[in-house]
Write a protein that holds these residues in place. Structure first.
Motif, PDB file in Angstrom:
ATOM      1  N   GLU A 116     -27.562-123.291 -67.747  1.00 27.73           N
ATOM      2  CA  GLU A 116     -28.622-122.833 -66.842  1.00 27.73           C
ATOM      3  C   GLU A 116     -28.149-121.603 -66.089  1.00 27.73           C
ATOM      4  N   TRP A 137     -41.204-111.999 -67.214  1.00 32.57           N
ATOM      5  CA  TRP A 137     -40.166-112.453 -68.135  1.00 32.57           C
ATOM      6  C   TRP A 137     -40.122-111.483 -69.300  1.00 32.57           C
ATOM      7  N   VAL A 174     -33.134-118.762 -75.972  1.00 28.33           N
ATOM      8  CA  VAL A 174     -33.819-119.242 -74.771  1.00 28.33           C
ATOM      9  C   VAL A 174     -34.349-120.639 -75.032  1.00 28.33           C
ATOM     10  N   ILE A 185     -37.664-122.033 -69.738  1.00 26.12           N
ATOM     11  CA  ILE A 185     -37.942-121.150 -68.606  1.00 26.12           C
ATOM     12  C   ILE A 185     -38.497-122.024 -67.495  1.00 26.12           C
ATOM     13  N   ILE A 202     -33.589-120.168 -65.900  1.00 27.79           N
ATOM     14  CA  ILE A 202     -33.699-120.175 -67.356  1.00 27.79           C
ATOM     15  C   ILE A 202     -32.543-120.977 -67.933  1.00 27.79           C
TER      16      ILE A 202
END
Length: 509
Positions: free
Chosen positions: A6, A24, A58, A61, A76
Motif C-alpha cells: 500500500e 488518477w 495496480v 485504488i 493505492i
C-alpha cells in the motif's frame, strides 16, 4: 514478504496535512514502472504529480477523484510481483494474509483489480464501474509509457450491490479483512423484467455519481461561481467540462444542443445556483486561497509593516532593454522590465544584506543567499514561487529562470519546493495597470517590493518638462529588522539602478 504494497499519501512539503485527489493517472490492472506518475494531488499550494514507489500492477485504488485524503492514509495498492499468479484466496473468498491490512480510511472507497474468472467489481462506494477516464492533467512526458491491460467492459449492474455489502461490514469485524481482489458471487442471468428507465447522463457521458472530467482551474472556477459540475454537459475532449461551460451555466446561457441528456435544465434557473435565496454567494475557502489568507493574516498581525514609495524616471532603463533585445544572443529570450527590477534588487541586497533576513524571536538570521520570490496571480490563486540562489545567476540565467517560473506558475505546475524557502519577494502589480501598492510581507521574509506600471508622464528632465517613462516602487519591510534609514537606502539604490542601469552596473560591480 507481502507482494501487495500500500502506498500512503506522502507529506508534500512544509507539514501539509491533506491533499485532494484531482486525477488518477493509472487505473486498476495497469502495469506501472518505478517512479511513473500515478496520481495528481492538489495541496494547499499546488497540483503535484506523485510517482510510484514500486513497479508492479495496480491492485486497488482506495479513494476516487475529488476526495480529500489525509497525509499517511493509503491511496493505492500495488502488486509488486504480478507474474506470480492470482492472489491466493481463502475458502470464504477473502484474500490470505499475504496482503496488508488496510486502514479504515482506505476501506471507504476501493477499486479492486479483476482476476481471471472473476466479475469486475468496479469501484466500491458508489462510483460507477469503468469510471477511470483519460488523463486531462499532467506535465512532462513519462520516462516510459505505461503498460496497460485491455480494458474490460463494465460489470453487470447487479454485481455492484454484491460487492458493496462486504465492504460496509468489514470495519465492524473483530479482525478487519484485508483489501484485495474479492471473489464475486456467481451472478445469475437476469430474468426478463420491464426495461428500467435509462438514467440521465451528465457531461461525461456517465450515470450521475461518477467522476467529473474537468481540469483543476475549471473546478476552482466552478466553486467560485457556485456551479455544480455534475449537472453540466461538457463540450471539451471526451466530454470534459471547459471554462466556457461553467461560465455559460453561471450566466444562464443555454448550451448548444448535445446528444446527451443533461440532469439539470440549462435555463435561467442555472444562474440561481450561484446564489442563495438571499442573493448571497458562499465560496468555500480552501486550497491556495485558504493558505494565502492564513499566511497574510499571520504576517500582517506579527510583523510591524512599514511601506515607503519612490517614483522613478525609467526611460533610460526601457531604452537599455530595447538595445538588449536587439542583440543576436538575446533575441530568443523573454526580456521585460521586471528583469531589470529583479537585477536591481539582487545588487542592492549585496550592499545592504540585512534586508535579506528573518526575524527568529531572540535573533535575526541574515542569509548570504537570495531565494528571490516572484508573486504570480494564477487561476488557482496567488502563489509566490522563488528562484533559488538568484544572486549567483547571470542576467541571461536570471531571465531564463524568471520565464520558466512564470510559465510553470501559469500552468498550475509549481511544486511546493519551488514555493518554499523564499527570502525576498517582488510583486509586479504594474501588469494590472496599477501604479503601486502596500504589499504584505510573505511569512519569514523582511522585505517585499511592489513594481508599478510604467507610464508616459510629464517629467522635469534637464530643466525642461518632457514626456518620460515613469514608474512607482513600493517597499514594505519588517520594522523590527529594517529601520527607516536602511529601508530608504535600499529603495533608493533600486531606483538609481532603474534610472540608469548601465551606469549603476559600472559603479556597483
Amino acid at each position: 514478504m507481502s507482494r501487495i504494497k500500500e502506498f500512503n499519501l506522502p507529506d508534500l512539503g512544509e507539514g501539509l496535512t491533506e491533499g485532494e485527489i484531482l486525477a488518477w493517472l493509472v487505473k486498476v490492472g495497469d502495469d506501472i514502472e518505478l517512479n511513473q506518475p500515478i496520481v495528481e494531488v492538489e495541496t494547499a499550494k499546488a497540483a503535484v504529480e506523485i510517482p510510484a514507489k514500486w513497479a508492479g500492477r495496480v491492485q486497488a485504488i482506495f479513494h476516487p477523484e475529488g476526495s480529500t485524503v489525509e497525509v499517511g492514509v493509503p491511496i493505492i495498492a500495488i502488486d509488486t510481483d504480478p507474474n506470480a499468479g492470482p492472489v491466493e484466496q481463502s475458502t470464504t473468498g477473502t484474500p490470505t494474509a499475504d496482503l496488508p491490512t488496510p486502514s479504515a480510511a482506505s476501506l471507504a472507497a476501493v477499486e479492486v483489480a479483476p482476476e481471471e474468472g472473476m466479475v469486475e467489481p468496479g469501484l466500491i462506494g458508489g462510483v460507477a464501474p469503468g469510471g477511470r477516464t483519460a488523463v486531462l492533467v499532467g506535465y512532462g512526458p513519462r520516462n516510459a509509457p505505461a503498460k496497460r491491460r485491455p480494458r474490460k467492459g463494465a460489470a453487470p449492474a447487479p454485481a455492484a450491490p454484491a460487492q458493496a455489502a462486504p465492504a460496509q461490514a468489514a470495519p465492524t469485524q473483530a479482525a478487519p479483512a484485508p483489501v484485495a481482489p474479492v471473489q464475486a458471487a456467481p451472478v445469475p442471468a437476469p430474468a426478463a423484467t420491464p426495461a428500467a428507465p435509462t438514467p440521465a447522463l451528465n457531461g461525461n457521458g456517465r450515470a450521475g455519481g461518477g467522476p467529473v472530467l474537468a481540469k483543476p482551474p475549471v473546478r476552482k472556477l466552478a466553486k467560485d461561481l457556485g456551479v455544480d459540475l455534475a449537472a453540466l454537459t461538457g463540450s471539451g475532449p471526451l466530454g470534459s467540462i471547459t471554462r466556457e461551460d461553467v461560465q455559460r451555466a453561471a450566466s444562464g446561457t443555454p448550451a448548444a444542443a448535445e446528444p446527451l441528456t443533461v440532469t439539470a435544465p440549462t435555463t435561467s434557473a442555472a444562474s440561481a445556483a450561484s446564489f442563495g435565496a438571499d442573493r448571497e454567494q458562499r465560496i468555500p475557502v480552501k486550497g491556495v486561497r485558504k493558505l494565502t489568507a492564513e499566511n497574510m493574516a499571520r504576517s500582517a498581525f506579527t510583523a510591524p509593516h512599514v511601506t515607503e514609495f519612490l517614483t522613478v524616471d525609467v526611460t533610460r532603463a526601457m531604452k537599455a532593454l530595447d538595445r538588449l533585445r536587439d542583440r543576436r544572443e538575446w533575441r530568443d529570450v523573454r526580456v521585460s522590465p521586471l528583469l531589470l527590477v529583479a537585477k536591481a534588487v539582487l545588487l542592492a541586497v549585496k550592499r545592504y544584506p540585512m534586508v535579506n533576513s528573518t526575524w527568529a524571536g531572540d535573533e535575526i538570521v541574515v542569509k548570504e543567499y537570495v531565494n528571490l520570490g516572484i508573486a504570480a496571480a494564477t487561476e488557482r490563486g496567488l502563489i509566490v514561487p522563488n528562484i533559488k540562489d538568484a544572486g549567483r545567476l547571470t542576467l541571461r540565467e536570471l531571465a531564463d529562470a524568471m520565464t520558466a517560473l512564470v510559465q510553470t506558475a501559469k500552468s498550475g505546475r509549481t511544486s511546493p519546493a519551488d514555493m518554499s524557502g523564499g527570502t525576498l519577494t517582488i510583486t509586479n502589480v504594474g501588469v494590472f495597470g496599477v501604479d503601486t501598492g502596500t504589499p504584505i510581507l510573505p511569512p519569514g521574509e523582511s522585505a517585499i517590493l511592489a513594481f508599478g506600471a510604467v507610464r508616459e508622464q510629464p517629467w522635469v528632465h534637464k530643466g525642461k518638462v518632457k514626456a518620460r517613462l515613469v514608474t512607482t516602487l513600493g517597499l514594505s519591510f519588517d520594522h523590527r529588522i529594517i529601520d527607516g534609514e536602511l529601508g530608504s537606502k535600499f529603495l533608493r539604490d533600486i531606483g538609481d539602478f532603474l534610472a540608469d542601469p548601465e551606469a549603476a552596473l559600472l559603479a556597483w560591480t
